[in-house]
Design a protein around this motif. Structure first.
Motif, PDB file in Angstrom:
ATOM      1  N   ILE A  17       0.811  -1.116  -0.381  1.00  0.00           N
ATOM      2  CA  ILE A  17       0.198   0.049  -0.042  1.00  0.00           C
ATOM      3  C   ILE A  17       0.761   0.967   0.315  1.00  0.00           C
ATOM      4  CG2 ILE A  17      -2.033   1.675   1.271  1.00  0.00           C
ATOM      5  CD1 ILE A  17      -2.757  -1.416   2.394  1.00  0.00           C
ATOM      6  N   GLN A  19       1.275   5.544  -0.518  1.00  0.00           N
ATOM      7  CA  GLN A  19       0.559   6.744  -0.665  1.00  0.00           C
ATOM      8  C   GLN A  19       0.669   7.489  -2.016  1.00  0.00           C
ATOM      9  OE1 GLN A  19       0.439   9.276   2.841  1.00  0.00           O
ATOM     10  NE2 GLN A  19      -1.057  10.622   1.670  1.00  0.00           N
ATOM     11  N   GLU A  27      -3.828  10.227  -1.452  1.00  0.00           N
ATOM     12  CA  GLU A  27      -4.503   9.362  -2.456  1.00  0.00           C
ATOM     13  C   GLU A  27      -3.720   8.027  -2.115  1.00  0.00           C
ATOM     14  OE1 GLU A  27      -4.784  10.085  -7.145  1.00  0.00           O
ATOM     15  OE2 GLU A  27      -6.595  11.345  -6.286  1.00  0.00           O
ATOM     16  N   TRP A  28      -3.625   6.248  -1.903  1.00  0.00           N
ATOM     17  CA  TRP A  28      -3.226   5.506  -2.067  1.00  0.00           C
ATOM     18  C   TRP A  28      -3.302   4.809  -3.372  1.00  0.00           C
ATOM     19  CZ3 TRP A  28      -6.061   8.281   1.335  1.00  0.00           C
ATOM     20  CH2 TRP A  28      -4.677   8.589   2.674  1.00  0.00           C
ATOM     21  N   ILE A  40      -7.624   4.213  -3.291  1.00  0.00           N
ATOM     22  CA  ILE A  40      -7.911   4.993  -2.156  1.00  0.00           C
ATOM     23  C   ILE A  40      -8.142   5.929  -2.515  1.00  0.00           C
ATOM     24  CG2 ILE A  40      -8.094   4.423   0.066  1.00  0.00           C
ATOM     25  CD1 ILE A  40      -6.235   2.088  -1.001  1.00  0.00           C
ATOM     26  N   ALA A  51     -12.336   8.506   3.163  1.00  0.00           N
ATOM     27  CA  ALA A  51     -11.442   7.649   2.286  1.00  0.00           C
ATOM     28  C   ALA A  51     -12.180   6.558   1.665  1.00  0.00           C
ATOM     29  CB  ALA A  51     -10.562   7.116   3.095  1.00  0.00           C
ATOM     30  N   ILE A  53     -12.477   3.596  -1.171  1.00  0.00           N
ATOM     31  CA  ILE A  53     -11.854   2.523  -0.973  1.00  0.00           C
ATOM     32  C   ILE A  53     -12.339   2.286  -2.240  1.00  0.00           C
ATOM     33  CG2 ILE A  53     -10.870   0.247   0.143  1.00  0.00           C
ATOM     34  CD1 ILE A  53     -10.825   1.606   2.414  1.00  0.00           C
ATOM     35  N   PRO A 174      -8.576  -1.529   5.069  1.00  0.00           N
ATOM     36  CA  PRO A 174      -9.122  -0.265   6.091  1.00  0.00           C
ATOM     37  C   PRO A 174      -8.250   0.178   7.060  1.00  0.00           C
ATOM     38  CG  PRO A 174     -10.316  -1.114   5.154  1.00  0.00           C
ATOM     39  CD  PRO A 174      -9.813  -2.146   4.878  1.00  0.00           C
ATOM     40  N   ILE A 177      -5.334   2.010   6.144  1.00  0.00           N
ATOM     41  CA  ILE A 177      -5.255   3.457   5.837  1.00  0.00           C
ATOM     42  C   ILE A 177      -5.866   4.248   7.263  1.00  0.00           C
ATOM     43  CG2 ILE A 177      -7.299   5.469   4.709  1.00  0.00           C
ATOM     44  CD1 ILE A 177      -4.840   2.998   3.043  1.00  0.00           C
ATOM     45  N   TYR A 178      -6.374   3.504   7.611  1.00  0.00           N
ATOM     46  CA  TYR A 178      -6.619   4.691   9.067  1.00  0.00           C
ATOM     47  C   TYR A 178      -5.425   4.609  10.013  1.00  0.00           C
ATOM     48  CZ  TYR A 178      -7.876   4.145  14.180  1.00  0.00           C
ATOM     49  OH  TYR A 178      -8.054   4.168  15.585  1.00  0.00           O
ATOM     50  N   ASP A 180      -2.828   5.082   9.165  1.00  0.00           N
ATOM     51  CA  ASP A 180      -1.407   6.109   8.614  1.00  0.00           C
ATOM     52  C   ASP A 180      -2.223   7.343   8.556  1.00  0.00           C
ATOM     53  OD1 ASP A 180       0.913   6.599   6.790  1.00  0.00           O
ATOM     54  OD2 ASP A 180      -1.278   7.228   4.907  1.00  0.00           O
ATOM     55  N   THR A 181      -3.635   7.421   8.585  1.00  0.00           N
ATOM     56  CA  THR A 181      -4.098   8.526   8.330  1.00  0.00           C
ATOM     57  C   THR A 181      -4.257   9.159  10.074  1.00  0.00           C
ATOM     58  OG1 THR A 181      -5.712   8.347   6.560  1.00  0.00           O
ATOM     59  CG2 THR A 181      -5.824  10.318   8.355  1.00  0.00           C
TER      60      THR A 181
END
Length: 240
Positions: A17, A19, A27-28, A40, A51, A53, A174, A177-178, A180-181
């Motif tokens: 994954i 970015q 975006e990823w 994403i 986000a 997905i 998910p 992404i969570y 990383d955010t």
């Protein structure tokens, strides 16, 4: 603009994954080798985080809206990220703390993740410059290890995801992404040819124990890769 997310996930148990865009919109791209798997996108908003997905055969939305009290008004409810799949609510992600014994440094942070009927936990374990990992459990069973690339260029973080069973990827993406955010979001940050290194030294013994050193070699072996053959490649990635 929606992009073609490319191939569906097959039997692969290792994927990246990365970015690809930072700044206001983020975006990823999730990829198996050189093939796109999931796209994403998180458009910029001052009021909430969303986000989108998008895969070939399903779509998810990861939403954080602190003003939404429809799930309750407790602090945990307001800090939770909500996960929807094909427009149906299926779970949440939120930070929490666990303490399994008495003593100094006995309490440690973790991520609570409800995915449909499954209750997952994520543990961030760092070994300084030797590696940074997100260990994902479903109940007492470890289902994934996500390795974060320590060297970051232009605020674009990269992850390698190791799964024993490929069917778990819908849960893991998910989660990444969570993670990383909230940990490395760098919202509105832009740079050209900038570099930084992320490092974390975990000291809690109970938390360190969540990292099973045999997990990644087992995944590599099941995927037909000789354990140790990627050692130098990963070393170069983390020391660029």
């Amino acid at each position: 603009m929606r992009r073609d997310p490319g191939v569906q996930m097959g039997a692969e148990m290792i994927f990246d994954i990365r970015q690809t865009k930072t700044g206001f919109d983020m975006e990823w791209q999730a990829r198996v080798g050189d093939q796109d798997m999931v796209f994403i996108r998180a458009p910029f908003s001052r009021d909430c985080f969303l986000a989108e997905i998008q895969a070939k055969d399903y779509s998810q939305r990861l939403v954080f809206d602190p003003s939404d009290l429809s799930f309750g008004n407790k602090l945990k409810d307001r800090l939770s990220f909500r996960l929807y799949e094909d427009e149906k609510y299926i779970g949440h992600l939120v930070g929490n703390t666990r303490k399994e014994r008495k003593g100094l440094f006995a309490a440690y942070p973790y991520y609570e993740y409800q995915y449909r009927e499954a209750l997952l936990s994520g543990y961030e374990v760092g070994f300084g410059r030797k590696g940074l990992y997100l260990c994902v459990y479903e109940g007492q069973e470890q289902i994934a290890v996500v390795e974060k690339k320590l060297s970051v260029t232009d605020f674009k973080d990269e992850y390698i995801c190791y799964l024993l069973e490929s069917r778990q990827y819908r849960k893991v993406i998910p989660f990444v992404i969570y993670y990383d955010t909230i940990q490395y979001g760098d919202v509105m940050e832009r740079a050209v040819h900038s570099k930084k290194k992320d490092a974390l030294n975990t000291i809690q013994k109970d938390l360190i124990a969540k990292f099973d050193r045999s997990f990644i070699p087992r995944v590599l072996e099941q995927d037909g890769i000789r354990p140790g053959s990627l050692k130098e490649e990963h070393k170069e990635c983390n020391n660029e």
